[in-house]
Write an enzyme that holds these catalytic residues in place. Structure first.
Site, PDB file in Angstrom:
ATOM      1  CG  PHE A 102      -1.838   1.155   1.355  1.00 39.21           C
ATOM      2  CD1 PHE A 102      -2.880   1.359   0.462  1.00 39.21           C
ATOM      3  CD2 PHE A 102      -1.680   2.063   2.394  1.00 39.21           C
ATOM      4  CE1 PHE A 102      -3.737   2.441   0.596  1.00 39.21           C
ATOM      5  CE2 PHE A 102      -2.528   3.145   2.543  1.00 39.21           C
ATOM      6  CZ  PHE A 102      -3.566   3.336   1.638  1.00 39.21           C
ATOM      7  CE1 TYR A 103       2.430   1.607   4.797  1.00 38.47           C
ATOM      8  CE2 TYR A 103       4.639   0.712   4.930  1.00 38.47           C
ATOM      9  CZ  TYR A 103       3.423   0.971   5.513  1.00 38.47           C
ATOM     10  OH  TYR A 103       3.197   0.593   6.817  1.00 38.47           O
ATOM     11  CB  SER A 104       4.563   4.993  -2.686  1.00 34.55           C
ATOM     12  OG  SER A 104       4.895   6.088  -1.862  1.00 34.55           O
ATOM     13  CE1 TYR A 105      -2.911   3.033  -3.036  1.00 36.37           C
ATOM     14  CE2 TYR A 105      -2.377   5.115  -4.075  1.00 36.37           C
ATOM     15  CZ  TYR A 105      -3.181   4.359  -3.242  1.00 36.37           C
ATOM     16  OH  TYR A 105      -4.250   4.938  -2.607  1.00 36.37           O
ATOM     17  CE  LYS A 153       3.208  -3.055   8.012  1.00 36.03           C
ATOM     18  NZ  LYS A 153       4.177  -2.290   7.197  1.00 36.03           N
TER      19      LYS A 153
END
Length: 342
Positions: free
Chosen positions: A58-61, A86
């Site tokens: 999810f971080y910066s997709y 994750k």
């Protein structure tokens, strides 16, 4: 650098874990640093003895995972590092863009493996609970990945105690292996997991990863914001991190920060160093995530390892805290707000 065994596993991780949420694309969050900065801090962490790195799809997709994978492949042998990522938060607007269904997990793990440039993930965490997917379906998918060797250790982040207990007991008695890791929000201002999550982790032998040791920056200064004393990176995060404003700032937080500031002045150390030293003094904590925007942030985390608090100082800091309501960082809050902030 100091190292600790991850729960009842045999793997050893550095007590400082570099949090990779800070690197990727500023289009995701304005305070996020670009790839070159991520490469620099991964290199500095490795040089300092850090062998533990935390990210998420999810971080910066996906860009955060890509940066970590590219940098590790250039600077270190894969077996020398422990990578945690994750799954679960939405990666797109499609109906199956997020969640913890078997379909989502099987698809997303392959994407993470490709971006991380590896054929296995050391620690794979459920990013947060998915109320729409039966627990059994999620556990089946996770334990299949462990059996296949694509994941070595399974864990969960942001789960309340009752849900973490279901994961732990179903894993142990239904699949014959322990649930390995819990990642929690834990700091001087937020200690609610001391009631039940941390005792559960101790009982079940789960390793504990702590994020937000500085309460998303709330504990880094006494409260009178001096913009001239802040770096451009720190100032941008202060101005644009909406989650920090929503989670911290009540009367109890103010009292804790004042106590921390007083003790830090007396000891002649920074508030950040003292707050992180307190986190690492907690016996249940295996490793502490550090979101590094400047070299000094990593230096302070390393210094916190060497700073030892006395029993009286710990009692003084503990006394300022007042129990409070759980802080909502769940999937529902993310979807309802429409924000991209983790």
């Amino acid at each position: 650098m100091e190292y600790a065994t991850l729960g009842r596993s045999g793997v050893k991780v550095s007590k400082i874990c570099l949090g990779m949420m800070s690197y990727g694309s500023p289009d995701w969050q304005k305070w996020v640093l670009p790839k070159a900065s991520g490469e620099h801090f991964v290199r500095r962490a490795l040089d300092s003895g850090v062998n533990f790195f935390d990210t998420a799809d999810f971080y910066s997709y996906g860009e955060s995972e890509q940066i970590l994978g590219d940098t590790i492949s250039n600077l270190a042998s894969r077996h020398e590092v422990v990578i945690c990522t994750k799954v679960g938060l939405p990666m797109g607007s499609g109906v199956n863009g997020g969640g913890l269904s078997r379909k989502a997990i099987r698809s997303r793990v392959e994407d993470s493996l490709r971006r991380l440039r590896t054929d296995y993930i050391d620690i794979y965490l459920l990013h947060e609970p998915d109320p729409l997917t039966p627990l059994e379906e999620t556990l089946d998918a996770m334990h299949d990945l462990v059996r296949e060797g694509k994941v070595l250790y399974a864990g969960a982040s942001n789960y309340p105690a009752w849900a973490m207990a279901k994961l732990a007991y179903a894993s142990r008695y239904g699949y014959g292996r322990r649930w390995s890791v819990a990642q929690i929000q834990y700091n001087l201002c937020y200690r609610e997991d001391e009631r039940d999550v941390l005792p559960l982790c101790d009982s079940e032998g789960m390793g504990v990863m702590v994020y937000s040791p500085l309460a998303r920056g709330w504990l880094a200064s006494p409260g009178t914001t001096n913009a001239s004393a802040m770096s451009a990176e720190e100032l941008k995060r202060l101005e644009t991190d909406l989650k920090a404003r929503s989670l911290y700032g009540n009367d109890s937080d103010i009292a804790v920060r004042a106590c921390l500031a007083k003790l830090a002045e007396r000891r002649g150390v920074s508030m950040s160093c003292l707050a992180m030293s307190w986190v690492m003094s907690r016996p249940s904590v295996t490793s502490m995530l550090c979101g590094v925007l400047q070299d000094k942030h990593l230096d302070e985390a390393i210094a916190a390892l060497e700073l030892k608090l006395t029993a009286d100082e710990i009692l003084e800091l503990n006394a300022a805290y007042r129990p409070q309501a759980l802080k909502d960082t769940g999937l529902g809050a993310v979807l309802q707000s429409g924000t991209k902030s983790e």
